[in-house]
Design an enzyme around this catalytic site. Structure first.
Site, PDB file in Angstrom:
ATOM      1  CE1 TYR A  64      -4.312  -2.058   4.840  1.00 45.02           C
ATOM      2  CE2 TYR A  64      -3.521   0.160   4.442  1.00 45.02           C
ATOM      3  CZ  TYR A  64      -3.988  -1.041   3.961  1.00 45.02           C
ATOM      4  OH  TYR A  64      -4.128  -1.226   2.593  1.00 45.02           O
ATOM      5  CB  SER A  67      -0.854   0.017   1.273  1.00 46.68           C
ATOM      6  OG  SER A  67      -1.414   1.296   1.482  1.00 46.68           O
TER       7      SER A  67
HETATM    8  C1  BGC Z   1      -6.200   1.744   1.971  1.00 44.32           C
HETATM    9  C2  BGC Z   1      -7.393   2.607   1.668  1.00 44.32           C
HETATM   10  C3  BGC Z   1      -6.956   4.054   1.495  1.00 44.32           C
HETATM   11  C4  BGC Z   1      -5.847   4.127   0.484  1.00 44.32           C
HETATM   12  C5  BGC Z   1      -5.308   5.537   0.313  1.00 44.32           C
HETATM   13  C6  BGC Z   1      -5.162   1.940   0.922  1.00 44.32           C
HETATM   14  O1  BGC Z   1      -4.054   1.146   1.210  1.00 44.32           O
HETATM   15  O2  BGC Z   1      -6.604   0.380   1.979  1.00 44.32           O
HETATM   16  O3  BGC Z   1      -8.315   2.511   2.738  1.00 44.32           O
HETATM   17  O4  BGC Z   1      -8.055   4.810   1.024  1.00 44.32           O
HETATM   18  O5  BGC Z   1      -4.788   3.302   0.877  1.00 44.32           O
HETATM   19  O6  BGC Z   1      -5.060   6.162   1.528  1.00 44.32           O
END
Ligand code: BGC
Length: 257
Positions: free
Chosen positions: A158, A145
């Site tokens: 996260y 991410s």
């Molecule tokens: C997350 C989303 C978020 C995006 C941008 C992703 O990794 O799962 O919830 O909107 O990143 O911030």
């Protein structure tokens, strides 16, 4: 079947929906046989399988909770027992839970870390052990991410998991390079998938986010699957240890004040 992944077998975790589903279908359409992993929703996994078939590809379904060590070993085991090989691993399964730092529970911490980090770690281990023993090359692609690098207030679990995936990728690239196993991350930004349903239902929040995305739109699962295909194919043979941001420029957003 011909295609850029002809003859290959690929495991894609969490491939019943979202980015994982798009990658599974894209890989199948390029000649790979895909191991579709799901945790609870066989109906979604079956949908991926029919779309993969419609795209001209083959797949098998395996139920595995990646946070469970025995399940990860069985997932790789099934690829070998049913398909005889396993060349590509896409660690895609991921969850997020919103909570201010002071409110994070142990259960939420364990759930997020176990799926996003422990799952990717031990599945990679099961995948690599077989390749090492057979002296075969391989590809590991982690769907990380932007938050492997960028802060995300109220999503500390996260961020911790994705920061861990960033270092896991770098470490494994070094350890596994001599085995001809490449390891890379794809770091998506805001992609229109179920993980973002809440965001997409909140216009004010969505508009604020869109202002920070240089390309002015959310991404699609296929924006991500194209990069995954590149990394899995011969074109990506000399790429290892890298993170590919697929975020419309979100991580580079610029504010004068
Ligand atoms: C997350 C989303 C978020 C995006 C941008 C992703 O990794 O799962 O919830 O909107 O990143 O911030």
């Amino acid at each position: 079947m011909s295609g850029r992944l002809a003859g290959k077998v690929a495991i894609v975790t969490g491939s019943g929906s979202g980015i994982g589903q798009a990658i599974a279908i894209r890989f199948a359409s390029e000649g790979a046989t895909v191991v579709i992993d799901y945790r609870n929703h066989i109906d979604q996994a079956q949908e991926t399988a029919s779309k993969a078939e419609a795209a001209g590809g083959k797949s098998i379904l395996v139920k595995a909770d990646v946070s469970n060590l025995a399940d990860t070993q069985n997932l790789v085991g099934q690829a070998y027992s049913q398909l005889g090989r396993c060349d590509i691993l896409v660690n895609n399964a991921g969850i997020e839970k919103e909570a201010a730092f002071c409110d994070v529970t142990e259960a939420d911490y364990d759930a997020v870390l176990n799926v996003n980090l422990k799952g990717a770690f031990f599945l990679a281990q099961a995948f690599v052990r077989r390749l090492r023993d057979a002296k075969l090359p391989g590809r590991i692609i982690n769907i990380s991410s932007v938050h492997e690098d960028m802060v995300f207030p109220n999503f500390s679990t996260y961020c911790v998991s994705k920061g861990g995936i960033r270092m896991l990728m770098r470490d494994l690239a070094v350890e596994l390079g001599p085995l001809n196993i490449t390891v890379n991350n794809i770091a998506p930004g805001a992609i229109a998938t179920p993980i973002n349903n809440k965001l997409m239902d909140n216009k004010a929040q969505l508009d604020a986010l869109l202002k920070n995305i240089l390309l002015g739109r959310m991404g699609t699962p296929d924006d991500v699957s194209g990069v995954a295909l590149f990394l899995a194919s011969d074109d990506g043979a000399y790429v290892t240890g890298a993170t590919y941001f697929v975020d419309g420029g979100l991580i580079r957003n610029y504010h004068e004040q």
